[in-house]
Scaffold this active site. Structure first.
Site, short mmCIF file in Angstrom:
data_model
loop_
_atom_site.label_atom_id
_atom_site.label_comp_id
_atom_site.label_asym_id
_atom_site.label_seq_id
_atom_site.Cartn_x
_atom_site.Cartn_y
_atom_site.Cartn_z
N GLU A 272 0.82 -1.21 0.00
CA GLU A 272 0.00 0.00 0.00
C GLU A 272 0.86 1.26 0.00
O GLU A 272 2.07 1.22 0.20
CB GLU A 272 -0.92 0.01 1.23
CG GLU A 272 -1.95 -1.08 1.18
CD GLU A 272 -2.89 -1.08 2.37
OE1 GLU A 272 -3.87 -1.83 2.33
OE2 GLU A 272 -2.67 -0.33 3.35
N ALA B 26 -0.89 7.43 -0.90
CA ALA B 26 -1.62 7.82 -2.11
C ALA B 26 -2.19 6.52 -2.68
O ALA B 26 -1.55 5.84 -3.48
CB ALA B 26 -0.69 8.51 -3.10
N CYS C 151 -1.70 -4.67 -5.65
CA CYS C 151 -2.23 -5.90 -5.07
C CYS C 151 -1.21 -7.04 -5.17
O CYS C 151 -0.35 -7.05 -6.05
CB CYS C 151 -3.50 -6.32 -5.80
SG CYS C 151 -4.84 -5.14 -5.72
N GLU D 228 -1.59 -10.11 -6.20
CA GLU D 228 -1.65 -10.87 -7.44
C GLU D 228 -0.83 -10.20 -8.54
O GLU D 228 -0.09 -10.86 -9.26
CB GLU D 228 -3.11 -11.02 -7.91
CG GLU D 228 -3.99 -11.76 -6.94
CD GLU D 228 -4.70 -10.88 -5.91
OE1 GLU D 228 -5.79 -11.26 -5.46
OE2 GLU D 228 -4.16 -9.81 -5.55
N CYS E 41 -9.36 -8.71 -7.22
CA CYS E 41 -10.12 -7.51 -7.58
C CYS E 41 -10.20 -7.39 -9.10
O CYS E 41 -9.56 -8.14 -9.84
CB CYS E 41 -9.47 -6.27 -6.97
SG CYS E 41 -7.96 -5.75 -7.80
N CYS F 217 -6.82 -6.82 -10.89
CA CYS F 217 -6.03 -8.05 -10.93
C CYS F 217 -6.60 -9.05 -11.92
O CYS F 217 -5.85 -9.73 -12.63
CB CYS F 217 -5.94 -8.67 -9.53
SG CYS F 217 -4.87 -7.73 -8.42
#
EC number: 3.5.4.5
Length: 160
Positions: free
Chosen positions: A64, A67, A73, A75, A112, A115
Site C-alpha cells: 500500500e 496515495a 495488489c 496478485e 479484484c 487483478c
C-alpha cells in the site's frame, strides 16, 4: 433484443488440507507471503503464489501507499514479477490468501477487477488457462479453472 446468460462454476474445497498436494504447498506459500504485506492503511493483507511451467514459484504481497492508487495488489506483484524474471514461462496455477488484521476473513476472497484484467492478459498471452485458487485466512478454498470464469466478458487486444 436477445438475452445472454453467463454462468460460472467453481470447485469448493472445505480447507487447504483437502487441496491436491501440489496446491497445498502453493497455498502455504501464499499464506506465508501474506505476512509480508505492507498494509498500514487497510489492515488487509493478501499473499499470492504462482507456479510456473519451469517449476519456479513466484510470490507477491500487497503493497500500500498513502496515495492509495499508487499501491499494488499481491496478485499483480506476483504476476509482474514472474513476467520480469521469467518472460517465457507460463503460469500454471495461482494461489491467493487474504486476511484482515481487524476482522475474521472466513470467506474466499477473489482477485479484484484490476487483478482479474492483469491475470487475463497473461492467460491470453500464453494461450492456456491459469488455475486460480483463493481463500480467506482459513476455511473454504475456491478453484476456478480459468480467469474467464471470474471475468467472463474480457477486454483484450482483439478489442483494440
Amino acid at each position: 433484443m436477445k438475452e445472454i446468460k453467463i454462468e460460472t462454476k467453481f470447485e469448493v474445497f472445505e480447507s487447504v488440507a483437502q487441496l491436491p498436494a501440489d496446491v497445498v504447498s502453493l497455498m502455504e506459500k501464499a499464506i506465508e507471503t501474506r505476512k509480508n504485506a505492507y498494509a498500514p492503511y487497510s489492515c488487509f493483507r493478501v499473499g499470492a503464489a504462482l507456479l510456473l511451467d519451469n517449476g519456479a514459484v513466484v510470490v507477491g504481497s500487497n503493497q500500500e501507499n498513502a496515495a492509495y492508487p499508487s499501491g499494488l495488489c499481491a496478485e499483480r506483484v506476483a504476476i509482474f514479477q514472474a513476467g520480469a524474471l521469467y518472460p517465457e514461462a507460463k503460469i500454471l496455477q495461482l494461489a491467493i490468501s487474504a486476511a484482515s488484521d481487524t476482522n475474521p476473513t472466513l470467506s474466499p476472497i477473489p482477485p479484484c477487477g484490476a487483478c482479474r484484467q492483469s491475470i487475463a492478459e497473461y492467460e491470453f498471452r500464453q494461450e492456456e488457462p491459469i488455475e486460480i485458487y483463493f481463500m480467506g485466512e482459513k476455511g473454504e478454498v475456491y478453484r476456478s479453472q480459468s480467469i474467464a470464469n471470474l471475468l467472463p466478458l474480457t477486454f483484450d487486444k482483439t478489442s483494440l
